[in-house]
Design a protein around this motif. Structure first.
Motif, PDB file in Angstrom:
ATOM      1  N   PRO A   1       0.822  -1.215   0.000  1.00 37.30           N
ATOM      2  CA  PRO A   1       0.000   0.000   0.000  1.00 37.30           C
ATOM      3  C   PRO A   1       0.855   1.263   0.000  1.00 37.30           C
TER       4      PRO A   1
ATOM      5  N   ASP B   1     -10.473   5.162   1.048  1.00 36.24           N
ATOM      6  CA  ASP B   1     -11.435   4.302   1.732  1.00 36.24           C
ATOM      7  C   ASP B   1     -12.657   4.002   0.882  1.00 36.24           C
TER       8      ASP B   1
ATOM      9  N   PRO C   1      -4.535   1.982  -0.646  1.00 30.03           N
ATOM     10  CA  PRO C   1      -3.455   2.854  -0.173  1.00 30.03           C
ATOM     11  C   PRO C   1      -3.933   3.719   0.983  1.00 30.03           C
ATOM     12  N   GLN C   2      -2.998   4.226   1.759  1.00 27.95           N
ATOM     13  CA  GLN C   2      -3.340   5.174   2.813  1.00 27.95           C
ATOM     14  C   GLN C   2      -3.956   6.415   2.163  1.00 27.95           C
ATOM     15  N   GLY C   3      -5.078   6.853   2.713  1.00 25.94           N
ATOM     16  CA  GLY C   3      -5.775   7.981   2.130  1.00 25.94           C
ATOM     17  C   GLY C   3      -6.894   7.576   1.188  1.00 25.94           C
TER      18      GLY C   3
ATOM     19  N   VAL D   1       0.580   5.812  -0.557  1.00 28.22           N
ATOM     20  CA  VAL D   1      -0.112   6.930   0.084  1.00 28.22           C
ATOM     21  C   VAL D   1      -0.697   7.813  -1.017  1.00 28.22           C
TER      22      VAL D   1
END
Length: 706
Positions: free
Chosen positions: A387, A409, A405-407, A389
């Motif tokens: 993952p 959802d 990835p982070q950010g 960002v």
């Protein structure tokens, strides 16, 4: 001395009032293992727990059984403490002194803080004991351990400094979590009472030789805490799991291994059983030893029983039989069809990370109605990628199965998006979390994914692999010997003389055993000769875990199987209220269970499906299987007499169940014609076409039909 028979583990409590009526943590739990079974008991007060223990010890000693009982608090203090209090280094000399000082009533009210304050007064400085409510603390007994100084005693015993004991609390701590100091102050006087009650029948390891009927040991459940967490039942209270699993583990230890553990330890500071032998304790907790043998009287019927109803016979078998096969750890590609020896917990969540369920574009948050435009980052996320960002307000190309990835959802389907000049445009609304899967939404780490006693299927292998298991502990296959008896039998394909018949039972029973998931072993055909039959049984008992015979199971002149089992002192002729069947000879031969079936093939098949199948499953370590039937309109008429449960060869055609034209037990063709059995209750029954009857397909018995 021989090994122990009964294994007791006590999770002690230092509560100052009775524990809740509803079983809870931080109370007194007692686990008792004997004869392959483990029971757990909850007690609200120390007085009640001691009364239960004394009753248990009295009964076990009266029955001539040896007991080892473990308690989860220190039996001794760091070197120097016993000498300062009693003038000797003998830790057992301290127990009666504490017993004189400690007051502990039937409702758990006690004076442990006053006793600790008095003991602290015997040393210079402040300490060693500490921990109490602020309202009780003073310059002699501080509330915090950091206020102590100059008392001159070590913080831990030598055993508590061993690898794996880093979490052990000091025996000076009296208050809040891990207050083993209070457990010891309130526990040692109770153990002293046991010493006075049982005198020379009791020994305290490792300070005294353990060749006594009752031996007390110190335990530390956290020694295998991670394994206990894995083996705990769903929603099981941790204290209960600890005593259950540890008692079972002690019962599994080979006597020489346990004896070596009992002899290990420091004569002044004592020892925690299992320290340095953690692997042996873990193996025992996982059941990696050969189970205890069946009792020689396991098939005994209650006094006065002459005709046994089917359900009572099944209940007697279920309650008397235990697993008789050892375990092994197998890689998943070899475990299909094996029986799980332990509950298996997920080592990893499935899915392990939040991921996308579709191909599309990912971003964060809700998008309302109207057209939305977002810049695309240059990267993309595909299945297997680590993952990354994504900055706020940006989107990223995602492919099905990719970790979010982070950010990110939320994902929108690619079909709903227009990509232009490095940006995406789409119409709302879009809900947060759309088209994504949560981490662990299928299985969370630590969830049970396989139950002990389950026969492992191909889908089970997929679940085990997905949740991180590469191997699984399984029972070794149950080896079942098949033996036919009778002078009238000849092998299929040979020439049959007048009066002789072909042996139909042996190939049928071998096939049934194989379909049940066990390993059949052909023990051949024995003549109607007692000495010869004894030789067949001796040979078989050395090769297999259970024996099934057909013929000679009644009480006639040529029923040598029943006679031999009776001579061995381990035979019961079960007269079961069943048709076809009735006589079922059950016994033990050199420690191996023997199921003596009727010689008639129809009765042999019915008795195998109804009785031998679930019994063998339990011997193999599987859960007791219940045959599943369902109600179907009858396509036949019958007037059944009362007294016996009947099984009719049957099959379903045109939505109705039809039965074989003849109920004669010699009509073997009906077994092949049928696809299941109709089960009729013991009561008198009149059946007309269209009435509902219970039909059990062969598949419900674990066998295939044509």
């Amino acid at each position: 001395m021989s090994g122990f028979d009964t294994f007791v583990v006590v999770d002690w409590s230092a509560r100052a009032s009775p524990s809740p009526r509803k079983p809870s943590k931080d109370a007194i739990w007692i686990g008792v293992a004997r004869g392959g079974a483990v029971t757990c008991h909850y007690h609200r007060t120390r007085t009640a727990a001691m009364a239960a223990l004394e009753a248990l010890f009295d009964a076990e000693l009266a029955a001539g059984r040896r007991v080892v009982a473990g308690f989860d608090f220190p039996f001794a203090y760091p070197a120097g403490f016993a000498r300062a209090v009693t003038g000797t280094d003998d830790p057992l000399a301290l127990w009666p002194v504490l017993a004189e000082m400690v007051e502990d009533d039937a409702e758990n009210a006690n004076n442990r803080f006053e006793v600790a304050r008095h003991l602290n007064g015997l040393f210079g400085g402040i300490g060693p004991f500490w921990g109490c409510p602020e309202t009780v603390s003073d310059a002699v007994l501080p509330a915090k351990g950091t206020l102590r100084h100059g008392h001159g005693l070590p913080e831990h015993r030598g055993v508590e400094k061993q690898p794996g004991l880093g979490r052990a609390q000091p025996c000076w701590k009296l208050y809040t979590s891990g207050s083993v100091g209070s457990q010891a102050l309130l526990g040692l006087p109770r153990l002293q009472a046991l010493r006075e009650r049982y005198g020379d029948q009791l020994a305290v390891a490792p300070f005294e030789a353990s060749g006594k009927p009752l031996v007390l040991v110190e335990l530390f459940p956290s020694l295998i805490a991670d394994l206990i967490a894995k083996l705990a039942e769903p929603e099981e209270i941790n204290d209960r799991a600890q005593v259950r699993i540890l008692a079972g583990a002690l019962a599994q230890l080979a006597p020489p291994v346990l004896q070596a553990m009992l002899e290990k330890g420091d004569p002044v500071e004592g020892w925690i059983l299992g320290v340095g032998d953690e692997q042996a304790l873990r193996d025992a907790a996982l059941g990696r030893t050969v189970p205890p043998p069946l009792r020689n009287d396991c098939f005994a019927l209650p006094a006065g029983v002459h005709w046994t109803p089917v359900q009572e016979a099944l209940a007697l078998l279920r309650d008397s039989l235990i697993c008789v096969v050892a375990t092994q750890s197998l890689p998943l590609d070899q475990a299909l069809g094996c029986i799980a020896a332990d509950d298996v917990m997920a080592k990893r969540a499935n899915p392990p990370l939040p991921n996308t369920a579709v191909d599309g574009y990912g971003f964060a948050g809700v998008r309302g109605t109207g057209v939305h435009e977002m810049p695309l980052v240059a990267a993309r996320a595909a299945a297997g990628d680590a993952p990354g960002v994504v900055p706020a307000g940006h989107a990223i190309r995602v492919l099905t199965g990719a970790a979010l990835p982070q950010g990110v959802d939320t994902v929108i389907l690619q079909e709903d998006v227009v990509v232009e000049a490095g940006a995406i445009r789409f119409s709302g609304p879009v809900k947060a979390g759309a088209n994504t899967r949560r981490a662990g939404e299928d299985v969370a780490a630590g969830d049970q994914v396989l139950a002990k006693g389950r026969r492992i299927t191909a889908p089970d292998l997929a679940l085990l692999a997905a949740t991180g298991s590469a191997k699984v502990s399984v029972h070794m296959p149950l080896k079942v010997g098949i033996l036919s008896t009778g002078n009238e039998l000849v092998e299929a394909g040979q020439t049959a003389k007048d009066g002789q018949i072909y042996d139909a039972n042996r190939p049928m029973l071998q096939g049934l055993i194989r379909q049940f998931g066990h390993t059949p072993v052909d023990l051949g055909r024995a003549p109607d000769d007692r000495a010869a039959l004894r030789g067949f049984l001796d040979t078989g008992a050395a090769q297999v875990d259970a024996i099934i015979t057909s013929g000679g199971a009644s009480a006639g002149d040529e029923d040598h199987m029943s006679a031999l089992l009776s001579e061995a002192g381990a035979m019961t002729l079960w007269r079961i209220a069943i048709k076809p069947g009735r006589p079922l000879a059950l016994g033990m031969w050199q420690g191996v269970p023997v199921f003596g079936l009727p010689g008639n093939p129809v009765a042999a098949l019915v008795c195998t499906l109804v009785f031998a199948r679930p019994a063998l499953a339990q011997l193999a370590g599987a859960q007791w299987p219940e045959s599943q039937g369902f109600d179907v309109p009858a396509g036949f008429s019958k007037n059944k007499k009362p007294g016996r449960r009947e099984y009719l060869r049957a099959r379903i055609r045109a939505g109705q169940v039809e039965v074989f034209a003849s109920e004669g037990s010699g009509r073997i063709s009906g077994l092949s014609w049928a696809e299941g059995l109709v089960e009729l209750p013991e009561e008198a029954t009149v059946i007309a076409p269209g009435d509902l009857v219970r039909y059990i397909p062969y598949g419900s018995f674990g066998i295939a039909s044509g």
